[in-house]
Design a protein around this motif. Structure first.
Motif, PDB file in Angstrom:
ATOM      1  N   VAL A 285       5.829  12.818   7.194  1.00  9.04           N
ATOM      2  CA  VAL A 285       5.360  11.490   6.817  1.00  9.04           C
ATOM      3  C   VAL A 285       4.446  11.582   5.595  1.00  9.04           C
ATOM      4  CG1 VAL A 285       3.925   9.535   7.538  1.00  9.04           C
ATOM      5  CG2 VAL A 285       5.522  10.581   9.159  1.00  9.04           C
ATOM      6  N   VAL A 286       4.676  10.736   4.601  1.00 13.88           N
ATOM      7  CA  VAL A 286       3.767  10.654   3.454  1.00 13.88           C
ATOM      8  C   VAL A 286       3.342   9.202   3.282  1.00 13.88           C
ATOM      9  CG1 VAL A 286       4.582  12.709   2.253  1.00 13.88           C
ATOM     10  CG2 VAL A 286       5.738  10.544   1.850  1.00 13.88           C
ATOM     11  N   MET A 287       2.044   8.965   3.197  1.00  6.06           N
ATOM     12  CA  MET A 287       1.493   7.621   3.069  1.00  6.06           C
ATOM     13  C   MET A 287       1.016   7.375   1.640  1.00  6.06           C
ATOM     14  SD  MET A 287      -0.759   7.428   6.584  1.00  6.06           S
ATOM     15  CE  MET A 287      -1.798   8.824   6.106  1.00  6.06           C
ATOM     16  N   PHE A 288       0.977   6.089   1.270  1.00  6.76           N
ATOM     17  CA  PHE A 288       0.471   5.720  -0.052  1.00  6.76           C
ATOM     18  C   PHE A 288      -0.405   4.477   0.079  1.00  6.76           C
ATOM     19  CE2 PHE A 288       0.405   3.580  -4.123  1.00  6.76           C
ATOM     20  CZ  PHE A 288       0.242   4.616  -5.027  1.00  6.76           C
ATOM     21  N   CYS A 289      -1.589   4.510  -0.575  1.00 11.09           N
ATOM     22  CA  CYS A 289      -2.522   3.377  -0.586  1.00 11.09           C
ATOM     23  C   CYS A 289      -2.624   2.828  -2.007  1.00 11.09           C
ATOM     24  CB  CYS A 289      -3.912   3.811  -0.134  1.00 11.09           C
ATOM     25  SG  CYS A 289      -3.976   4.416   1.559  1.00 11.09           S
TER      26      CYS A 289
ATOM     27  N   ILE B 139       1.806  15.467   7.929  1.00  8.60           N
ATOM     28  CA  ILE B 139       1.435  14.181   7.342  1.00  8.60           C
ATOM     29  C   ILE B 139       0.724  14.396   6.015  1.00  8.60           C
ATOM     30  CG2 ILE B 139       0.020  12.109   7.600  1.00  8.60           C
ATOM     31  CD1 ILE B 139       0.387  12.351  10.609  1.00  8.60           C
ATOM     32  N   GLY B 140       1.179  13.691   4.988  1.00  3.07           N
ATOM     33  CA  GLY B 140       0.521  13.716   3.686  1.00  3.07           C
ATOM     34  C   GLY B 140      -0.003  12.333   3.364  1.00  3.07           C
ATOM     35  N   MET B 141      -1.036  12.282   2.529  1.00  7.14           N
ATOM     36  CA  MET B 141      -1.598  10.995   2.124  1.00  7.14           C
ATOM     37  C   MET B 141      -1.763  10.971   0.613  1.00  7.14           C
ATOM     38  SD  MET B 141      -5.070   9.068   3.403  1.00  7.14           S
ATOM     39  CE  MET B 141      -5.569   7.518   2.627  1.00  7.14           C
ATOM     40  N   SER B 142      -1.558   9.799   0.027  1.00  4.66           N
ATOM     41  CA  SER B 142      -1.738   9.636  -1.414  1.00  4.66           C
ATOM     42  C   SER B 142      -2.238   8.234  -1.702  1.00  4.66           C
ATOM     43  CB  SER B 142      -0.412   9.893  -2.154  1.00  4.66           C
ATOM     44  OG  SER B 142       0.575   8.956  -1.744  1.00  4.66           O
ATOM     45  N   GLY B 143      -2.701   8.021  -2.931  1.00  6.57           N
ATOM     46  CA  GLY B 143      -3.188   6.708  -3.306  1.00  6.57           C
ATOM     47  C   GLY B 143      -3.618   6.683  -4.759  1.00  6.57           C
ATOM     48  N   HIS B 144      -3.664   5.459  -5.301  1.00  2.81           N
ATOM     49  CA  HIS B 144      -4.050   5.283  -6.700  1.00  2.81           C
ATOM     50  C   HIS B 144      -5.343   4.497  -6.804  1.00  2.81           C
ATOM     51  CE1 HIS B 144      -3.727   2.826 -10.570  1.00  2.81           C
ATOM     52  NE2 HIS B 144      -3.977   4.063 -10.957  1.00  2.81           N
ATOM     53  N   SER B 145      -6.267   4.942  -7.661  1.00  4.06           N
ATOM     54  CA  SER B 145      -7.489   4.227  -7.991  1.00  4.06           C
ATOM     55  C   SER B 145      -8.343   3.979  -6.743  1.00  4.06           C
ATOM     56  CB  SER B 145      -7.125   2.931  -8.727  1.00  4.06           C
ATOM     57  OG  SER B 145      -8.232   2.362  -9.357  1.00  4.06           O
ATOM     58  N   PHE B 146      -8.464   2.731  -6.292  1.00  2.00           N
ATOM     59  CA  PHE B 146      -9.192   2.451  -5.050  1.00  2.00           C
ATOM     60  C   PHE B 146      -8.510   3.189  -3.897  1.00  2.00           C
ATOM     61  CE2 PHE B 146     -11.595  -1.378  -2.940  1.00  2.00           C
ATOM     62  CZ  PHE B 146     -12.643  -0.512  -2.620  1.00  2.00           C
ATOM     63  N   GLY B 147      -7.184   3.318  -3.992  1.00  4.69           N
ATOM     64  CA  GLY B 147      -6.434   4.086  -3.008  1.00  4.69           C
ATOM     65  C   GLY B 147      -6.700   5.577  -3.125  1.00  4.69           C
ATOM     66  N   ALA B 148      -7.015   6.039  -4.346  1.00  3.90           N
ATOM     67  CA  ALA B 148      -7.383   7.443  -4.537  1.00  3.90           C
ATOM     68  C   ALA B 148      -8.725   7.734  -3.875  1.00  3.90           C
ATOM     69  CB  ALA B 148      -7.451   7.761  -6.031  1.00  3.90           C
ATOM     70  N   MET B 149      -9.674   6.812  -4.045  1.00  4.36           N
ATOM     71  CA  MET B 149     -10.973   6.962  -3.396  1.00  4.36           C
ATOM     72  C   MET B 149     -10.808   7.018  -1.876  1.00  4.36           C
ATOM     73  SD  MET B 149     -13.169   4.253  -5.715  1.00  4.36           S
ATOM     74  CE  MET B 149     -14.594   4.338  -4.628  1.00  4.36           C
TER      75      MET B 149
ATOM     76  N   SER C  95      -5.441   9.135 -10.262  1.00  3.79           N
ATOM     77  CA  SER C  95      -6.702   8.648 -10.847  1.00  3.79           C
ATOM     78  C   SER C  95      -7.885   9.019  -9.956  1.00  3.79           C
ATOM     79  CB  SER C  95      -6.666   7.132 -11.071  1.00  3.79           C
ATOM     80  OG  SER C  95      -5.610   6.769 -11.925  1.00  3.79           O
ATOM     81  N   PRO C  96      -8.145  10.309  -9.810  1.00  7.41           N
ATOM     82  CA  PRO C  96      -9.283  10.755  -9.002  1.00  7.41           C
ATOM     83  C   PRO C  96     -10.598  10.392  -9.681  1.00  7.41           C
ATOM     84  CG  PRO C  96      -8.394  12.592 -10.240  1.00  7.41           C
ATOM     85  CD  PRO C  96      -7.456  11.432 -10.465  1.00  7.41           C
ATOM     86  N   SER C  97     -11.680  10.447  -8.922  1.00  7.37           N
ATOM     87  CA  SER C  97     -12.984  10.145  -9.523  1.00  7.37           C
ATOM     88  C   SER C  97     -14.088  10.701  -8.648  1.00  7.37           C
ATOM     89  CB  SER C  97     -13.169   8.633  -9.685  1.00  7.37           C
ATOM     90  OG  SER C  97     -13.178   7.982  -8.425  1.00  7.37           O
ATOM     91  N   THR C  98     -15.258  10.798  -9.243  1.00 12.16           N
ATOM     92  CA  THR C  98     -16.452  11.185  -8.501  1.00 12.16           C
ATOM     93  C   THR C  98     -17.586  10.268  -8.943  1.00 12.16           C
ATOM     94  OG1 THR C  98     -17.945  13.014  -7.965  1.00 12.16           O
ATOM     95  CG2 THR C  98     -17.120  12.920 -10.220  1.00 12.16           C
ATOM     96  N   PRO C  99     -18.428   9.846  -8.022  1.00  8.02           N
ATOM     97  CA  PRO C  99     -19.531   8.945  -8.392  1.00  8.02           C
ATOM     98  C   PRO C  99     -20.456   9.584  -9.415  1.00  8.02           C
ATOM     99  CG  PRO C  99     -19.221   8.997  -6.015  1.00  8.02           C
ATOM    100  CD  PRO C  99     -18.373  10.098  -6.581  1.00  8.02           C
ATOM    101  N   HIS C 100     -20.970   8.781 -10.331  1.00 10.01           N
ATOM    102  CA  HIS C 100     -21.887   9.291 -11.352  1.00 10.01           C
ATOM    103  C   HIS C 100     -23.160   9.817 -10.692  1.00 10.01           C
ATOM    104  CE1 HIS C 100     -19.616   7.995 -14.837  1.00 10.01           C
ATOM    105  NE2 HIS C 100     -19.428   6.816 -14.260  1.00 10.01           N
TER     106      HIS C 100
END
Length: 317
Positions: free
Chosen positions: A57-61, A153-163, A192-197
């Motif tokens: 299973v692979v999920m996407f947000c 199970i894998g999970m993925s997401g973009h932007s807010f979904g990446a967070m 689009s990964p990110s880390t808080p400033h």
């Protein structure tokens, strides 16, 4: 009957994660996950693989203002390559935020939806969806009955979904706690990964225990928020070695990672980005969820070079 074994090297050479090996247009079904505790309904769109045997299973947000119908090309490709692809929609930070509003009010509405409250709602949506998948997998007569291998199970997401994906797959809080990590997730792809400033990136990402693939672009700046390229590129160096990857597509923008579908009118640059993304993401899933030795050799060898351009950047550790 005499059977012939294909030499291992020939199997590796024949492996092509950009190809569609099964159906071109996987069957899709729309379902809703109900959370009685939060009185919340979470819509999901499922892309079904051809085989009836249990599939990983692979999920996407989706990102802020998106929906379960975003990135359809990924759902189609992953399902066509043997995965149960489940695309999740998060009420409160989905397309309902901006639909029906005048254009000059949409940005304000989107900014309001990028809230800690909606982030927490997303973090609680995923475990509820996973719990429901377990129930559907054991419910006779359901469309997903015995169709899922929930040990993979894998999970993925973009932007807010990446967070969302980062928080649920091993990122710790600023206090060093991994309070949102769900151990059922075995691998993650983060668009689009990110880390808080101002946060200690080593503390936040130094204890990620599962494989992560980060995908971004040299122009990956979101129209909402303060995340810059320095923030996006700070994640990979902070990750511990072992199953960690980073793809930086030259001149790819934030919107290039949220395309709903591809057509003959799609720009050539977008076609390149998407070919690279489907190939590398599929090889990643095949390696870490499928335990495919050919995929492993492709991913860690010259395979990525066959789908990348000179100015794209690829690294792993």
């Amino acid at each position: 009957m005499i059977s012939f074994q294909v030499p291992v090297q020939e199997q590796i050479n024949a492996y092509d994660p950009a190809m569609i090996f099964h159906q071109q247009n996987p069957e899709r079904i729309e379902l809703v996950v109900h959370d009685p505790i939060r009185y919340r309904a979470v819509p999901v769109l499922v892309y079904l693989p051809a085989q009836s045997s249990p599939a990983p299973v692979v999920m996407f947000c989706h990102g802020l203002g998106g929906s379960r119908k975003d990135n359809a090309y990924l759902g189609q490709h992953w399902a066509a390559n043997g995965y149960m692809a489940i695309f999740i929609q998060h009420p409160g930070s989905d397309d309902s935020v901006w639909k029906g509003k005048p254009p000059d009010e949409r940005i304000t509405a989107m900014k309001g939806a990028a809230s800690p409250r909606n982030f927490m709602l997303r973090l609680k949506d995923i475990p509820v969806v996973l719990d429901q998948l377990e129930k559907w997998n054991t419910t006779k007569g359901h469309a997903l009955y015995e169709r899922m291998d929930l040990d993979r199970i894998g999970m993925s997401g973009h932007s807010f979904g990446a967070m969302t994906t980062q928080a649920l797959s091993g990122q710790t809080t600023s206090l060093g706690n991994a309070s949102f990590t769900d151990s059922r997730i075995k691998a993650a792809i983060i668009f689009s990964p990110s880390t808080p400033h101002g946060e200690d990136t080593t503390q936040m990402f130094g204890n990620v225990k599962i494989p992560w693939m980060l995908i971004t672009g040299t122009k990956d700046i979101a129209p909402i928020g303060t995340v810059d390229m320095k923030s996006r590129l700070a994640v990979f160096p902070a990750l511990p070695p072992g199953g960690k990857y980073e793809l930086v597509l030259y001149e790819a923008k934030h919107s290039d990672f949220s395309i709903r579908s591809l057509s003959k009118n799609t720009k050539a640059t977008n076609l390149h980005y998407n070919q690279a993304i489907v190939a590398l993401s599929t090889a990643f899933w095949d390696t870490w969820l499928g335990e495919n030795v050919s995929a492993d050799a492709w991913l860690h060898g010259d395979g990525p070079n066959s789908v990348l351009k000179k100015k794209d950047a690829w690294q792993w550790k």
